[in-house]
Design a protein around this motif. Structure first.
Motif, PDB file in Angstrom:
ATOM      1  N   ALA A 514       0.852  -1.189   0.000  1.00 61.43           N
ATOM      2  CA  ALA A 514       0.000   0.000   0.000  1.00 61.43           C
ATOM      3  C   ALA A 514       0.883   1.233   0.000  1.00 61.43           C
ATOM      4  CB  ALA A 514      -0.886   0.003   1.245  1.00 61.43           C
ATOM      5  N   TYR A 515       0.585   2.150  -0.901  1.00 56.36           N
ATOM      6  CA  TYR A 515       1.327   3.415  -0.874  1.00 56.36           C
ATOM      7  C   TYR A 515       0.409   4.550  -1.262  1.00 56.36           C
ATOM      8  CZ  TYR A 515       2.042   2.554  -5.977  1.00 56.36           C
ATOM      9  OH  TYR A 515       1.889   2.303  -7.327  1.00 56.36           O
ATOM     10  N   THR A 516       0.775   5.730  -0.815  1.00 53.52           N
ATOM     11  CA  THR A 516       0.027   6.906  -1.267  1.00 53.52           C
ATOM     12  C   THR A 516       0.927   7.741  -2.167  1.00 53.52           C
ATOM     13  OG1 THR A 516       0.682   8.182   0.669  1.00 53.52           O
ATOM     14  CG2 THR A 516      -1.451   7.061   0.779  1.00 53.52           C
ATOM     15  N   ARG A 517       0.275   8.443  -3.085  1.00 54.50           N
ATOM     16  CA  ARG A 517       0.941   9.439  -3.916  1.00 54.50           C
ATOM     17  C   ARG A 517       0.247  10.756  -3.626  1.00 54.50           C
ATOM     18  NH1 ARG A 517       3.499   7.960  -8.350  1.00 54.50           N
ATOM     19  NH2 ARG A 517       4.511   9.954  -7.901  1.00 54.50           N
ATOM     20  N   GLN A 518       1.028  11.778  -3.415  1.00 53.00           N
ATOM     21  CA  GLN A 518       0.411  13.062  -3.087  1.00 53.00           C
ATOM     22  C   GLN A 518       1.041  14.203  -3.860  1.00 53.00           C
ATOM     23  OE1 GLN A 518      -0.191  13.883   1.027  1.00 53.00           O
ATOM     24  NE2 GLN A 518      -1.196  15.834   0.597  1.00 53.00           N
ATOM     25  N   TYR A 519       0.154  15.114  -4.309  1.00 48.43           N
ATOM     26  CA  TYR A 519       0.615  16.343  -4.961  1.00 48.43           C
ATOM     27  C   TYR A 519      -0.326  17.435  -4.478  1.00 48.43           C
ATOM     28  CZ  TYR A 519       2.230  19.569  -8.574  1.00 48.43           C
ATOM     29  OH  TYR A 519       2.773  20.631  -9.248  1.00 48.43           O
ATOM     30  N   ASP A 520       0.223  18.466  -3.869  1.00 47.17           N
ATOM     31  CA  ASP A 520      -0.609  19.490  -3.219  1.00 47.17           C
ATOM     32  C   ASP A 520      -1.664  18.794  -2.352  1.00 47.17           C
ATOM     33  OD1 ASP A 520       0.916  21.470  -4.267  1.00 47.17           O
ATOM     34  OD2 ASP A 520      -0.407  21.898  -5.956  1.00 47.17           O
ATOM     35  N   ASP A 521      -2.939  19.085  -2.610  1.00 50.34           N
ATOM     36  CA  ASP A 521      -3.974  18.520  -1.732  1.00 50.34           C
ATOM     37  C   ASP A 521      -4.504  17.178  -2.199  1.00 50.34           C
ATOM     38  OD1 ASP A 521      -3.761  20.731  -0.209  1.00 50.34           O
ATOM     39  OD2 ASP A 521      -5.400  21.808  -1.232  1.00 50.34           O
ATOM     40  N   GLN A 522      -4.019  16.744  -3.351  1.00 51.64           N
ATOM     41  CA  GLN A 522      -4.561  15.485  -3.840  1.00 51.64           C
ATOM     42  C   GLN A 522      -3.737  14.298  -3.344  1.00 51.64           C
ATOM     43  OE1 GLN A 522      -4.689  14.293  -8.185  1.00 51.64           O
ATOM     44  NE2 GLN A 522      -6.847  14.538  -7.629  1.00 51.64           N
ATOM     45  N   LYS A 523      -4.441  13.371  -2.703  1.00 51.34           N
ATOM     46  CA  LYS A 523      -3.753  12.200  -2.161  1.00 51.34           C
ATOM     47  C   LYS A 523      -4.447  10.951  -2.672  1.00 51.34           C
ATOM     48  CE  LYS A 523      -1.938  10.763   2.306  1.00 51.34           C
ATOM     49  NZ  LYS A 523      -1.975  11.096   3.729  1.00 51.34           N
ATOM     50  N   ILE A 524      -3.685  10.073  -3.286  1.00 56.91           N
ATOM     51  CA  ILE A 524      -4.259   8.860  -3.871  1.00 56.91           C
ATOM     52  C   ILE A 524      -3.609   7.630  -3.244  1.00 56.91           C
ATOM     53  CG2 ILE A 524      -4.591   7.557  -6.019  1.00 56.91           C
ATOM     54  CD1 ILE A 524      -4.703  10.193  -7.528  1.00 56.91           C
ATOM     55  N   LEU A 525      -4.456   6.674  -2.874  1.00 57.61           N
ATOM     56  CA  LEU A 525      -3.965   5.428  -2.284  1.00 57.61           C
ATOM     57  C   LEU A 525      -3.953   4.327  -3.353  1.00 57.61           C
ATOM     58  CD1 LEU A 525      -3.316   3.562   0.229  1.00 57.61           C
ATOM     59  CD2 LEU A 525      -5.789   3.218   0.395  1.00 57.61           C
ATOM     60  N   VAL A 526      -2.831   3.649  -3.456  1.00 61.89           N
ATOM     61  CA  VAL A 526      -2.729   2.484  -4.351  1.00 61.89           C
ATOM     62  C   VAL A 526      -2.533   1.271  -3.437  1.00 61.89           C
ATOM     63  CG1 VAL A 526      -1.459   1.416  -6.253  1.00 61.89           C
ATOM     64  CG2 VAL A 526      -1.676   3.920  -6.146  1.00 61.89           C
ATOM     65  N   LEU A 527      -3.546   0.433  -3.410  1.00 60.59           N
ATOM     66  CA  LEU A 527      -3.533  -0.698  -2.478  1.00 60.59           C
ATOM     67  C   LEU A 527      -3.586  -1.994  -3.271  1.00 60.59           C
ATOM     68  CD1 LEU A 527      -3.903  -1.947   0.380  1.00 60.59           C
ATOM     69  CD2 LEU A 527      -6.354  -1.474   0.155  1.00 60.59           C
ATOM     70  N   SER A 528      -2.607  -2.861  -3.045  1.00 57.69           N
ATOM     71  CA  SER A 528      -2.607  -4.123  -3.790  1.00 57.69           C
ATOM     72  C   SER A 528      -2.446  -5.294  -2.834  1.00 57.69           C
ATOM     73  CB  SER A 528      -1.493  -4.124  -4.845  1.00 57.69           C
ATOM     74  OG  SER A 528      -0.248  -3.827  -4.251  1.00 57.69           O
ATOM     75  N   HIS A 529      -3.131  -6.361  -3.169  1.00 57.46           N
ATOM     76  CA  HIS A 529      -3.168  -7.564  -2.325  1.00 57.46           C
ATOM     77  C   HIS A 529      -2.432  -8.684  -3.058  1.00 57.46           C
ATOM     78  CE1 HIS A 529      -5.860 -11.059  -0.780  1.00 57.46           C
ATOM     79  NE2 HIS A 529      -4.674 -11.076  -0.235  1.00 57.46           N
ATOM     80  N   TRP A 530      -1.418  -9.271  -2.406  1.00 56.53           N
ATOM     81  CA  TRP A 530      -0.478 -10.180  -3.080  1.00 56.53           C
ATOM     82  C   TRP A 530      -0.678 -11.649  -2.702  1.00 56.53           C
ATOM     83  CZ3 TRP A 530       4.319  -8.388  -5.753  1.00 56.53           C
ATOM     84  CH2 TRP A 530       4.261  -7.023  -6.067  1.00 56.53           C
ATOM     85  N   THR A 531      -1.908 -12.043  -2.284  1.00 55.41           N
ATOM     86  CA  THR A 531      -2.103 -13.477  -1.988  1.00 55.41           C
ATOM     87  C   THR A 531      -3.351 -13.996  -2.684  1.00 55.41           C
ATOM     88  OG1 THR A 531      -3.611 -13.559  -0.069  1.00 55.41           O
ATOM     89  CG2 THR A 531      -1.329 -12.900   0.382  1.00 55.41           C
ATOM     90  N   GLU A 532      -3.495 -15.336  -2.632  1.00 57.35           N
ATOM     91  CA  GLU A 532      -4.657 -15.976  -3.287  1.00 57.35           C
ATOM     92  C   GLU A 532      -5.852 -16.061  -2.351  1.00 57.35           C
ATOM     93  OE1 GLU A 532      -2.221 -18.367  -6.567  1.00 57.35           O
ATOM     94  OE2 GLU A 532      -4.317 -18.718  -6.132  1.00 57.35           O
ATOM     95  N   LYS A 533      -5.702 -15.542  -1.136  1.00 63.11           N
ATOM     96  CA  LYS A 533      -6.819 -15.624  -0.183  1.00 63.11           C
ATOM     97  C   LYS A 533      -7.680 -14.374  -0.277  1.00 63.11           C
ATOM     98  CE  LYS A 533      -3.434 -17.407   2.835  1.00 63.11           C
ATOM     99  NZ  LYS A 533      -2.551 -16.779   3.743  1.00 63.11           N
ATOM    100  N   THR A 534      -8.812 -14.398   0.450  1.00 62.01           N
ATOM    101  CA  THR A 534      -9.576 -13.177   0.661  1.00 62.01           C
ATOM    102  C   THR A 534      -9.157 -12.682   2.037  1.00 62.01           C
ATOM    103  OG1 THR A 534     -11.372 -13.916  -0.719  1.00 62.01           O
ATOM    104  CG2 THR A 534     -11.910 -12.251   0.919  1.00 62.01           C
ATOM    105  N   LEU A 535      -8.648 -11.462   2.104  1.00 61.81           N
ATOM    106  CA  LEU A 535      -8.041 -10.990   3.361  1.00 61.81           C
ATOM    107  C   LEU A 535      -8.482  -9.569   3.682  1.00 61.81           C
ATOM    108  CD1 LEU A 535      -4.210 -11.844   3.357  1.00 61.81           C
ATOM    109  CD2 LEU A 535      -6.002 -12.930   4.709  1.00 61.81           C
ATOM    110  N   ASP A 536      -8.477  -9.261   4.980  1.00 60.36           N
ATOM    111  CA  ASP A 536      -8.793  -7.890   5.402  1.00 60.36           C
ATOM    112  C   ASP A 536      -7.533  -7.045   5.449  1.00 60.36           C
ATOM    113  OD1 ASP A 536     -11.421  -8.405   5.689  1.00 60.36           O
ATOM    114  OD2 ASP A 536     -11.348  -8.708   7.866  1.00 60.36           O
ATOM    115  N   TRP A 537      -7.626  -5.831   4.931  1.00 65.43           N
ATOM    116  CA  TRP A 537      -6.536  -4.862   5.105  1.00 65.43           C
ATOM    117  C   TRP A 537      -6.918  -3.945   6.256  1.00 65.43           C
ATOM    118  CZ3 TRP A 537      -5.672   0.611   3.629  1.00 65.43           C
ATOM    119  CH2 TRP A 537      -4.326   0.992   3.830  1.00 65.43           C
ATOM    120  N   ASP A 538      -6.010  -3.761   7.174  1.00 66.85           N
ATOM    121  CA  ASP A 538      -6.292  -2.956   8.358  1.00 66.85           C
ATOM    122  C   ASP A 538      -6.106  -1.472   8.010  1.00 66.85           C
ATOM    123  OD1 ASP A 538      -6.673  -1.944  10.848  1.00 66.85           O
ATOM    124  OD2 ASP A 538      -5.448  -3.465  11.858  1.00 66.85           O
ATOM    125  N   ALA A 539      -7.165  -0.902   7.443  1.00 65.70           N
ATOM    126  CA  ALA A 539      -7.080   0.483   6.986  1.00 65.70           C
ATOM    127  C   ALA A 539      -6.851   1.434   8.173  1.00 65.70           C
ATOM    128  CB  ALA A 539      -8.360   0.859   6.240  1.00 65.70           C
TER     129      ALA A 539
END
Ligand code: NOJ
Length: 582
Positions: A514-539
């Protein structure tokens, strides 16, 4: 937040994406079983529709093909099997007509031993070309046996020195015996390289990918390397030839030419991990290269003794690598090349996502998202856009074509069945052949790479009936269309994705990147899941609890319901990736 450093210097090459073509396996137009330039021309619309800005063609020059074109015998002519210079002119025009730029490979650390320069050089010690290559006298041990000048190990096995009976000296070849290294200390050699560059730039080529460009300046004392592998006489000597004493002087000279044409440049830089040293080559105002190919992440699964020694790769290592280079280049006005695949590496779905057959395409979309929305110029390697996979596990040694695997196999003791069995497992995971099988164009015989009844120069991967470009183009949910969506999204939010900063979240996770990209006030989250399971991400634990907008979801497209991405925990499906405005 302080003003973004990268945006101080906006540049077209930062905003572009590149598609890499390795000609032997791209598309065969004349049914001789090997790809060619006319085949490439026939697929330019396919590349353009992928939202690509630049096409990079790996070496198609005249070559004995000992190392598949990285052994060039004439820099001004094209190999017969690939076509003619006139075909390259057409290819360049075809790219330009479609608004794409065109790159060539500049392979000038070494030539082929069949290049006229080397033929002259080896003909006698007083030939004017003698000093164009690196010749040294023999050493003799205490028993009077002839020995090479030092103990350096060759990338393709054995010593880097080859004895020449005729002139009674050794010549240096960091790669194959048939790839003698040029002597960059000699000014006419550099001038010859500059001439080659100008020739192709004048023809309309828009820049170069520079093969092992950081190896061109060697420590002139050629010392022995420290012993890191006691099982063999030859040792890695890269500390004496990677980023050697005069590298930046030579790169500045190349930079002058590139500047004249506003040309693109990406240099290969194996062995170097020191950020400051890389920065010397890519810092904007130093005018050397635009960016380099880092090797850290493509060597991560090598074992202690190298490529075919068993090793493993953790997601946390990969994330640390990305974070280190993302934040360093951002803060120092440098630039990254973003890549997971090329003709020297296995397929990313197998290497990094380790996905089953069932989830291969899910994984390929996830990898596209995770890679291409970082700060840097994204590179897509032929077949990556349709989710091509490593060679079948059933392959025996006879299927492997690359001298990397073949020479390694020859170096194993003939009767050591255990070593051979281990080697075959490692070749299927890491050999260069994995990235070199013919592109799978359709479900027809030979995957549509070459005509029916023709034997392709290398076997087609058996999964072509399901993984192929024709099916991918037809299916709006394919990886191919997904890649195009990602590359367009990157342009749509250019400030943030190209010029914004990068922050890694959830560092210790082995399941999420998970990473964010930010420019001025705009912040974008890129979240990727790297397993074959269904899993919760602790946001919540990562300081995120809600999103304003879903920009992309690898499963659903953009119409995904927002409520899934609010609250403390978000559930992600196997290899799901999501891009959210926070
Ligand atoms: C790097 C190239 O990518 C690889 O294919 C080649 O074998 C070596 N350099 C030597 O040219």
């Amino acid at each position: 937040m302080a003003g973004p450093r990268n945006s101080n210097h906006r540049a077209w090459w930062k905003e572009s994406s590149v598609y890499q073509i390795w000609p032997a396996s791209f598309k065969d137009s004349n049914d001789d079983g090997i790809g060619d330039i006319s085949g490439i021309i026939s697929k330019l619309d396919y590349i353009k529709d992928l939202a690509i800005d630049i096409v990079w063609l790996c070496p198609a020059f005249k070559s004995p093909q000992v190392d598949m074109g990285y052994d060039i015998s004439d820099y001004y002519d094209i190999a017969d099997e690939y076509g003619t210079v006139a075909d390259v002119d057409k290819l360049i025009a075809g790219c330009h007509e479609r608004g794409m730029k065109f790159l060539m490979d500049l392979v000038v650390n070494h030539t082929s031993d069949q290049h006229e320069w080397f033929k002259q050089s080896r003909s006698s010690k007083d030939n004017p070309y003698r000093d164009w290559y690196i010749w040294k006298p023999a050493k003799y041990d205490e028993n009077g046996n002839r020995q090479p000048p030092n103990n350096w190990f060759c990338r393709f096995q054995g010593s880097v020195w080859e004895w020449d009976e005729h002139t009674q000296e050794y010549y240096l070849h960091l790669y194959a015996v048939e790839q003698p290294d040029l002597n960059w200390e000699n000014p006419p050699v550099r001038k010859a390289v500059h001439d080659i560059m100008r020739f192709w730039l004048d023809k309309g080529c828009d820049g170069f990918r520079m093969d092992v460009i950081n190896l061109i300046s060697k420590d002139q004392s050629y010392p022995d390397a420290p012993i890191t592998n006691p099982n063999r006489p030859w040792q890695w000597g890269h500390m004496y030839y990677a980023n050697g004493p005069r590298l930046h002087e030579y790169l500045q000279e190349l930079g002058e030419i590139l500047k004249d044409y506003d040309a693109f440049s990406v240099g290969e830089m194996p062995f170097v991990k020191d950020e400051k040293e890389v920065l010397r080559a890519v810092q904007f105002e130093r005018n050397e290269l635009n960016m380099i190919f880092n090797f850290e992440h493509v060597n991560m699964d090598y074992g202690k003794y190298g490529q075919f020694d068993p090793g493993s790769l953790q997601l946390t290592d990969l994330k640390n690598f990305f974070e280190r280079w993302q934040t360093f280049m951002y803060a120092n006005d440098g630039w990254n090349a973003l890549y997971l695949e090329n003709h020297d590496n296995p397929r990313s779905i197998d290497r990094y996502a380790k996905a089953s057959e069932e989830h291969g395409l899910d994984a390929s979309k996830m990898l596209a998202t995770a890679l291409a929305l970082q700060a840097g110029t994204p590179f897509v390697y032929q077949g990556q856009e349709i989710g091509m996979r490593n060679v079948p596990k059933s392959w025996g040694i006879e299927e492997y074509k690359d001298l990397g695997a073949v020479n390694h196999w020859k170096s194993l003791p003939k009767d050591d069945k255990e070593a051979q069995a281990i080697a075959l497992v490692e070749y299927q995971k890491k050999s260069r052949d994995n990235g070199r099988t013919p592109v799978q164009w359709s479900a027809a015989e030979n995957a549509g790479f070459t005509g029916p009844g023709v034997k392709p120069w290398m076997s087609v991967n058996t999964n072509y009936t399901t993984v192929n470009a024709e099916a991918a183009v037809k299916d709006p949910h394919s990886t191919y269309h997904y890649w195009a969506t990602v590359l367009k999204l990157r342009k749509q939010y250019l400030d943030t994705f190209v010029y914004g900063d990068f922050t890694l979240l959830d560092k210790p996770s082995q399941e999420f990147f998970a990473y964010t990209r930010q420019y001025d006030d705009q912040k974008i989250l890129v979240l990727s899941h790297w397993t074959e399971k269904t899993l919760d991400w602790d946001a919540a634990a990562n300081g995120v609890n809600t999103a304003k907008q879903v920009l992309l979801n690898s499963y659903e497209g953009t119409d995904e319901a927002l409520p899934r991405f609010s609250g403390d925990k978000w559930t992600l499906r196997p290899y799901e990736a999501v891009v959210l405005i926070l």
